[in-house]
Scaffold this motif. Sequence first.
Motif, PDB file in Angstrom:
ATOM      1  N   ASP A 262      -5.404   6.280  -8.801  1.00 32.14           N
ATOM      2  CA  ASP A 262      -6.860   6.286  -8.880  1.00 32.14           C
ATOM      3  C   ASP A 262      -7.250   7.475  -9.745  1.00 32.14           C
ATOM      4  OD1 ASP A 262      -9.571   5.967  -8.479  1.00 32.14           O
ATOM      5  OD2 ASP A 262      -9.555   6.772  -6.450  1.00 32.14           O
ATOM      6  N   ALA A 263      -7.836   7.192 -10.893  1.00 28.92           N
ATOM      7  CA  ALA A 263      -8.220   8.238 -11.850  1.00 28.92           C
ATOM      8  C   ALA A 263      -7.015   9.127 -12.189  1.00 28.92           C
ATOM      9  CB  ALA A 263      -9.377   9.067 -11.315  1.00 28.92           C
ATOM     10  N   GLY A 264      -5.840   8.499 -12.317  1.00 35.20           N
ATOM     11  CA  GLY A 264      -4.637   9.208 -12.711  1.00 35.20           C
ATOM     12  C   GLY A 264      -3.916   9.941 -11.596  1.00 35.20           C
ATOM     13  N   LYS A 265      -4.458   9.888 -10.376  1.00 37.12           N
ATOM     14  CA  LYS A 265      -3.827  10.583  -9.252  1.00 37.12           C
ATOM     15  C   LYS A 265      -3.170   9.582  -8.313  1.00 37.12           C
ATOM     16  CE  LYS A 265      -6.903  14.459  -9.420  1.00 37.12           C
ATOM     17  NZ  LYS A 265      -7.601  15.485  -8.683  1.00 37.12           N
ATOM     18  N   PRO A 266      -1.949   9.889  -7.857  1.00 32.49           N
ATOM     19  CA  PRO A 266      -1.272   8.965  -6.948  1.00 32.49           C
ATOM     20  C   PRO A 266      -1.937   8.932  -5.576  1.00 32.49           C
ATOM     21  CG  PRO A 266       0.029  10.961  -7.236  1.00 32.49           C
ATOM     22  CD  PRO A 266      -1.145  11.064  -8.154  1.00 32.49           C
ATOM     23  N   LYS A 267      -2.061   7.742  -5.031  1.00 34.30           N
ATOM     24  CA  LYS A 267      -2.591   7.522  -3.688  1.00 34.30           C
ATOM     25  C   LYS A 267      -1.531   6.771  -2.909  1.00 34.30           C
ATOM     26  CE  LYS A 267      -6.619   9.128  -4.846  1.00 34.30           C
ATOM     27  NZ  LYS A 267      -7.128  10.381  -4.375  1.00 34.30           N
ATOM     28  N   LEU A 268      -1.114   7.346  -1.802  1.00 34.48           N
ATOM     29  CA  LEU A 268      -0.034   6.777  -1.010  1.00 34.48           C
ATOM     30  C   LEU A 268      -0.584   6.091   0.230  1.00 34.48           C
ATOM     31  CD1 LEU A 268       3.073   6.630  -0.477  1.00 34.48           C
ATOM     32  CD2 LEU A 268       2.762   8.678   0.899  1.00 34.48           C
ATOM     33  N   LYS A 269      -0.037   4.913   0.513  1.00 31.82           N
ATOM     34  CA  LYS A 269      -0.366   4.190   1.736  1.00 31.82           C
ATOM     35  C   LYS A 269       0.951   3.831   2.401  1.00 31.82           C
ATOM     36  CE  LYS A 269      -2.583   0.006   3.409  1.00 31.82           C
ATOM     37  NZ  LYS A 269      -3.282  -1.218   3.053  1.00 31.82           N
ATOM     38  N   TRP A 270       1.016   4.007   3.711  1.00 37.15           N
ATOM     39  CA  TRP A 270       2.216   3.602   4.432  1.00 37.15           C
ATOM     40  C   TRP A 270       1.835   2.858   5.689  1.00 37.15           C
ATOM     41  CZ3 TRP A 270       0.903   8.838   4.473  1.00 37.15           C
ATOM     42  CH2 TRP A 270       0.615   9.379   5.711  1.00 37.15           C
ATOM     43  N   GLN A 271       2.761   2.027   6.116  1.00 36.35           N
ATOM     44  CA  GLN A 271       2.587   1.274   7.349  1.00 36.35           C
ATOM     45  C   GLN A 271       3.937   1.273   8.047  1.00 36.35           C
ATOM     46  OE1 GLN A 271       1.285  -2.756   6.848  1.00 36.35           O
ATOM     47  NE2 GLN A 271       0.587  -2.876   8.942  1.00 36.35           N
ATOM     48  N   GLY A 272       3.937   1.701   9.295  1.00 37.70           N
ATOM     49  CA  GLY A 272       5.180   1.782  10.042  1.00 37.70           C
ATOM     50  C   GLY A 272       5.175   0.902  11.270  1.00 37.70           C
ATOM     51  N   GLN A 273       6.328   0.393  11.586  1.00 35.36           N
ATOM     52  CA  GLN A 273       6.576  -0.314  12.843  1.00 35.36           C
ATOM     53  C   GLN A 273       7.430   0.637  13.667  1.00 35.36           C
ATOM     54  OE1 GLN A 273       5.293  -3.369  13.639  1.00 35.36           O
ATOM     55  NE2 GLN A 273       4.180  -3.175  11.711  1.00 35.36           N
ATOM     56  N   TRP A 274       6.778   1.582  14.334  1.00 32.89           N
ATOM     57  CA  TRP A 274       7.475   2.675  14.996  1.00 32.89           C
ATOM     58  C   TRP A 274       8.103   2.242  16.311  1.00 32.89           C
ATOM     59  CZ3 TRP A 274       7.665   5.297  10.933  1.00 32.89           C
ATOM     60  CH2 TRP A 274       6.558   5.546  10.126  1.00 32.89           C
ATOM     61  N   ARG A 275       9.186   2.899  16.668  1.00 31.14           N
ATOM     62  CA  ARG A 275       9.870   2.685  17.943  1.00 31.14           C
ATOM     63  C   ARG A 275       9.331   3.652  18.985  1.00 31.14           C
ATOM     64  NH1 ARG A 275      14.572   3.215  14.589  1.00 31.14           N
ATOM     65  NH2 ARG A 275      15.197   1.149  13.926  1.00 31.14           N
ATOM     66  N   GLY A 276       8.081   3.816  19.045  1.00 32.18           N
ATOM     67  CA  GLY A 276       7.435   4.789  19.921  1.00 32.18           C
ATOM     68  C   GLY A 276       6.318   5.449  19.152  1.00 32.18           C
ATOM     69  N   LYS A 277       6.148   6.731  19.387  1.00 30.99           N
ATOM     70  CA  LYS A 277       5.097   7.491  18.720  1.00 30.99           C
ATOM     71  C   LYS A 277       5.399   7.648  17.228  1.00 30.99           C
ATOM     72  CE  LYS A 277       3.943  12.104  18.461  1.00 30.99           C
ATOM     73  NZ  LYS A 277       4.349  13.406  18.701  1.00 30.99           N
ATOM     74  N   GLN A 278       4.353   7.590  16.402  1.00 28.36           N
ATOM     75  CA  GLN A 278       4.537   7.823  14.968  1.00 28.36           C
ATOM     76  C   GLN A 278       5.086   9.232  14.765  1.00 28.36           C
ATOM     77  OE1 GLN A 278       1.407   6.794  12.058  1.00 28.36           O
ATOM     78  NE2 GLN A 278       1.614   8.864  11.276  1.00 28.36           N
ATOM     79  N   PRO A 279       6.086   9.383  13.888  1.00 30.18           N
ATOM     80  CA  PRO A 279       6.618  10.729  13.642  1.00 30.18           C
ATOM     81  C   PRO A 279       5.634  11.556  12.821  1.00 30.18           C
ATOM     82  CG  PRO A 279       7.592   9.151  12.129  1.00 30.18           C
ATOM     83  CD  PRO A 279       6.768   8.363  13.092  1.00 30.18           C
ATOM     84  N   ASP A 280       5.847  12.858  12.801  1.00 30.92           N
ATOM     85  CA  ASP A 280       5.110  13.701  11.871  1.00 30.92           C
ATOM     86  C   ASP A 280       5.518  13.258  10.469  1.00 30.92           C
ATOM     87  OD1 ASP A 280       3.962  15.200  13.927  1.00 30.92           O
ATOM     88  OD2 ASP A 280       5.633  16.628  13.934  1.00 30.92           O
ATOM     89  N   ILE A 281       4.537  13.164   9.572  1.00 33.98           N
ATOM     90  CA  ILE A 281       4.815  12.666   8.225  1.00 33.98           C
ATOM     91  C   ILE A 281       4.371  13.703   7.206  1.00 33.98           C
ATOM     92  CG2 ILE A 281       4.214  10.910   6.505  1.00 33.98           C
ATOM     93  CD1 ILE A 281       4.154   8.888   8.779  1.00 33.98           C
ATOM     94  N   GLU A 282       5.247  13.974   6.249  1.00 36.47           N
ATOM     95  CA  GLU A 282       4.929  14.829   5.113  1.00 36.47           C
ATOM     96  C   GLU A 282       5.052  13.986   3.848  1.00 36.47           C
ATOM     97  OE1 GLU A 282       6.998  18.542   4.669  1.00 36.47           O
ATOM     98  OE2 GLU A 282       7.003  18.862   6.835  1.00 36.47           O
ATOM     99  N   VAL A 283       4.156  14.221   2.888  1.00 40.83           N
ATOM    100  CA  VAL A 283       4.197  13.492   1.618  1.00 40.83           C
ATOM    101  C   VAL A 283       4.505  14.498   0.523  1.00 40.83           C
ATOM    102  CG1 VAL A 283       2.882  12.097  -0.012  1.00 40.83           C
ATOM    103  CG2 VAL A 283       2.548  11.786   2.445  1.00 40.83           C
ATOM    104  N   TRP A 284       5.536  14.203  -0.261  1.00 42.02           N
ATOM    105  CA  TRP A 284       5.951  15.062  -1.369  1.00 42.02           C
ATOM    106  C   TRP A 284       5.943  14.238  -2.652  1.00 42.02           C
ATOM    107  CZ3 TRP A 284       9.164  19.840  -0.944  1.00 42.02           C
ATOM    108  CH2 TRP A 284       9.045  20.429   0.309  1.00 42.02           C
ATOM    109  N   ILE A 285       4.799  14.172  -3.303  1.00 38.71           N
ATOM    110  CA  ILE A 285       4.744  13.464  -4.595  1.00 38.71           C
ATOM    111  C   ILE A 285       4.593  14.515  -5.678  1.00 38.71           C
ATOM    112  CG2 ILE A 285       3.423  11.907  -6.061  1.00 38.71           C
ATOM    113  CD1 ILE A 285       2.743  10.285  -3.658  1.00 38.71           C
TER     114      ILE A 285
END
Length: 66
Positions: free
Chosen positions: A43-66
């Motif tokens: 979007d306007a040259g900047k990366p936009k990340l979307k994720w969807q998880g099927q977690w085995r419990g609570k969603q883990p802490d997530i870090e994004v490194w782009i």
Amino acid sequence: REEGTRLILCWGIPQVWLDKQEIMSFGPAPTEFGDIQITIKFDAGKPKLKWQGQWRGKQPDIEVWI
């Protein structure tokens, strides 16, 4: 990649792939926490990340490194 109780997304994507500004997707891929699907759009040259998880419990802490 998985590190302890967290999931690190997009680490190691080559800059040349990002420079193309094309939609990228990955998955569903198995992790220790469950399956995840990742999509990167731009979007306007900047990366936009979307994720969807099927977690085995609570969603883990997530870090994004782009």
